[in-house]
Design a protein around this motif. Sequence first.
Motif, mmCIF file in Angstrom:
data_model
loop_
_atom_site.group_PDB
_atom_site.id
_atom_site.type_symbol
_atom_site.label_atom_id
_atom_site.label_comp_id
_atom_site.label_asym_id
_atom_site.label_seq_id
_atom_site.Cartn_x
_atom_site.Cartn_y
_atom_site.Cartn_z
ATOM 1 N N UNK A 398 42.156 38.328 56.370
ATOM 2 C CA UNK A 398 40.516 37.919 56.519
ATOM 3 C C UNK A 398 39.953 39.094 55.356
ATOM 4 N N UNK A 399 38.702 39.053 55.291
ATOM 5 C CA UNK A 399 37.967 39.735 54.343
ATOM 6 C C UNK A 399 38.433 41.247 54.036
ATOM 7 N N UNK A 400 38.872 42.011 55.065
ATOM 8 C CA UNK A 400 39.332 43.343 54.976
ATOM 9 C C UNK A 400 40.344 43.440 53.866
ATOM 10 N N UNK A 401 41.470 42.456 53.827
ATOM 11 C CA UNK A 401 42.554 42.625 53.057
ATOM 12 C C UNK A 401 41.819 42.267 51.554
ATOM 13 N N UNK A 402 40.981 41.303 51.487
ATOM 14 C CA UNK A 402 40.467 40.920 50.149
ATOM 15 C C UNK A 402 39.584 41.757 49.667
ATOM 16 N N UNK A 403 38.931 42.832 50.629
ATOM 17 C CA UNK A 403 38.107 43.907 50.033
ATOM 18 C C UNK A 403 39.151 44.939 49.197
ATOM 19 N N UNK A 404 40.221 45.226 50.064
ATOM 20 C CA UNK A 404 41.272 46.092 49.329
ATOM 21 C C UNK A 404 42.005 45.459 48.175
ATOM 22 N N UNK A 405 42.235 44.277 48.035
ATOM 23 C CA UNK A 405 42.556 43.578 46.891
ATOM 24 C C UNK A 405 41.751 43.781 45.619
ATOM 25 N N UNK A 406 40.286 43.432 46.042
ATOM 26 C CA UNK A 406 39.414 43.417 45.118
ATOM 27 C C UNK A 406 39.155 44.936 44.475
#
Length: 462
Positions: A398-406
């Motif tokens: 979800x978005x939590x992983x994407x936040x760290x990726x970004x």
Amino acid sequence: LQPRGGRSLPALGHGLGSTGECALLMSEARTYDVASAGAGPAGATDAFFLATGGKSVGLLEKETFPRDTRCGDAWCEPALDILEEMGVLQELVAEGAVQFVRSGGLVSPGGLSFVSPDEGDRPGAPRVAAIRRMVCDERIARFAQRAGAELIENAAVTKVALQGDTWAIRCKDGRQLSARCLIAADGAKSKIARSLGVVNSGASSAASRQYIKGGTHNFKSDGVLMYPPYAIPGYVALFRHSNGDIDLGCYLLPSGRVPPTQLKSLLQTEVARDPYVRAALGEHAEPLEPPRIWPLRLGGEARSSGERFLALGDAAGQTDPLTGEGIHTAMIASKIAARVLHEAFAEDDLSAPRLAAYHDGWMKAFGRDFAISAAAGRAISRFPTLLDTAAIAAQRHGAGFMDNFGAAMTGVKPKSLFLAPKMALPLGAALLRLTLSRLPSRYDAGPNAELRGGYSFAEHAL
């Protein structure tokens, strides 16, 4: 400032200025503590922090504001933090000129995608915003002017020469000034830094930008990065502005199969035919301008300072070789430069060894990450499926992983975050899943292809 080999520095420009001519320049010119050649985010930010600290600054802009810069309009969190510190961001937000990215994601080379819906502000999510360069560049320069810097427009620098402890500077229209310290913030091609032997190479990459009129396209997210095989390790980017216009850009980075010199041709062929781009634009998209191309200098120069001299921003290659992002790194470096110069003036020491603290400072702040970025770019170029694993991991976590990726991609957090368990384990599991499934490339199938276990680009981004 001495170039490699110990030769004396030439003056800049056609018909290199003689010693006598430069002495005449100095006798007639106003003298500043610091003169910055270039009033983009790097030069203007540095001028702001120098002027607020009491230094006299000549901020030279070769054009007249408002003027455009033909690259991306995405401002990452470190840049937004500095804009906020200056007071610029608050003013732009109040005017409705800022579009914060609250929904976005990526499309991988294999056609897998994760695009988060707009759920408002998420704790821990890095801030990214779309602000037109034509608007924000001028606002930073005007804030530097308010702080006490003298903004000098239509001032293209054609000659510089260090005479004793003062730089003699001449502009194209004949205007003259002098300064105790010179800053080259004149972009990726930096005639100044190259003429002084500080930089010995040309621009290494290129980016494009094209505005599409709001209400004529199908794009509904705030920001999406697409990694089609033809651009790897570069990408195609879509960002939405506050008035509904979108910024369509393409970044070609080193180690890709298409050299940056062919970006114009790529825009007319692969990008124009790209199924995801066509789905985002729709059948009735109205371009507000032709695609415009801008050179980039990536990866950081080995040298960015000398006797009474600093190079900032693109002139020093302060652009991430994995993302092509350079606004926030330039602004961080500019704050470091201002601090070092304040200290150096207080010590009455503007020597090359003293100002080397600036180069060391930005290398410590973000420059060391560039080596990791360059290695990652080479790895992605050879194994594009690595980005497929990022899409799969985002779909599952979800978005939590994407936040760290970004956060890692945009410099909020170091690239070493990818080695931390919270990133490495999901990516490793996604790679295993991908390997076992032997997933074929689905990018060419278009945006309506079935994507297992995640968000369809067509459903959530358009």
